[in-house]
Design an enzyme around this catalytic site. Structure first.
Site, PDB file in Angstrom:
ATOM      1  N   SER A 141       3.829  -2.659  -1.200  1.00  0.00           N
ATOM      2  CA  SER A 141       2.725  -3.398  -1.791  1.00  0.00           C
ATOM      3  C   SER A 141       1.442  -2.921  -1.137  1.00  0.00           C
ATOM      4  CB  SER A 141       2.907  -4.900  -1.531  1.00  0.00           C
ATOM      5  OG  SER A 141       1.734  -5.633  -1.845  1.00  0.00           O
ATOM      6  N   TYR A 154       5.207 -12.080   3.625  1.00  0.00           N
ATOM      7  CA  TYR A 154       5.061 -10.961   2.695  1.00  0.00           C
ATOM      8  C   TYR A 154       4.270  -9.831   3.347  1.00  0.00           C
ATOM      9  CZ  TYR A 154       4.415  -8.677  -1.852  1.00  0.00           C
ATOM     10  OH  TYR A 154       4.437  -7.782  -2.900  1.00  0.00           O
TER      11      TYR A 154
END
Length: 272
Positions: A141, A154
């Site tokens: 990401s 995350y």
């Protein structure tokens, strides 16, 4: 790498980027094992694929973070299609909380977002080295290059996923193992909106931080960019090209970048 005639495993293939990757791979001539914790979702993805490309895909309901399940997935691919050429470590979860994540939650997000990659590579890379060819694709990401406001789990695990992909490339790149690391910002998937749907302020903040910073792309568009990157054997695949400049700004003046991120966070909080 030209994916035509290759065999790929795609985890998290029942929705979002994984679903789009599996469909795009099949369209490009690859055969695909579509893996998802939700077996019915994987089967629906495969049904759509084989309607256009018969005998090109098979579904597997499995936990892609479990070493025994990964071994079974690889066995399915080898039994059905003869080998594994590409592994897309795409399954992910948000960890959309701050310091209130308990130990079990930290374990879960590390298992899915990082250890799943390590366990798959451990099973596949030795064979690829022996063969002289293989391709590991990590869905990380932009959070792994920058950070993710509102989502400690995350952000931390995506940084680690980028680091592991880098290590794989450095260690095995001269032995025929190719590695790509996908680092998008917002993509129109259930994962993107998990924070805003959580009912928690940090979760909502995290979603708004992403959707406010750049265009939200469709999974099919991301899949097309990823396949282009694999053809060119690019390590860093950036569906949002502006991430590169953000990353450069971060490296050029870390303290200035941190101050800017805190300002951005304050602006988001003032809007809530």
């Amino acid at each position: 790498m030209d994916v035509a005639g290759k065999v790929a495993i795609v985890t998290g293939g029942g929705s979002g980027i994984g679903d789009a990757l599996a469909a795009r791979l099949a369209h490009a001539g690859a055969r695909v094992v579509v893996v998802d914790l939700d077996a019915s979702a994987a089967e629906k993805t495969v049904a759509r694929i084989v309607a256009e490309h018969p005998d090109s895909a098979v579904a597997a309901g499995a936990d892609a973070s479990d070493a025994t399940a990964i071994a079974r997935i690889i066995e399915i691919a080898e039994t059905r299609f003869g080998r594994v050429d590409l592994y897309f470590a795409n399954a992910g979860i948000t960890g959309m909380h701050g310091l209130d994540l308990d130990d079990d939650q930290w374990e879960s997000v590390f298992d899915v977002n990082l250890r799943a990659h390590i366990r798959a590579a451990k099973l596949l890379v030795p064979g690829w080295v022996e063969r002289g060819e293989g391709y590991f694709v990590s869905t990380a990401s932009a959070a792994g290059l920058l950070t993710q406001i509102g989502a400690a789990g995350y952000s931390v695990t995506k940084h680690a996923a980028v680091g592991f992909a880098e290590w794989l490339s450095v260690t095995y790149g001269d032995q025929g193992v190719r590695v790509s690391c996908i680092c998008p910002m917002g993509v129109n998937t259930p994962l993107l909106y998990a924070g805003s749907n959580s009912g928690e302020s940090l979760g909502d903040l995290g979603t708004r931080a992403v959707t406010s910073s750049a265009a939200v792309l469709e999974p099919a568009d991301v899949a097309e960019i990823v396949l282009d990157g694999i053809r060119e054997e690019q390590f860093l695949i950036l569906p949002h090209p502006e991430v590169l400049q953000m990353y450069r700004n971060k490296g050029a003046d870390y303290d200035r970048w941190l101050r800017g991120m805190r300002r951005y966070q304050r602006s988001l909080m003032s809007e809530s």
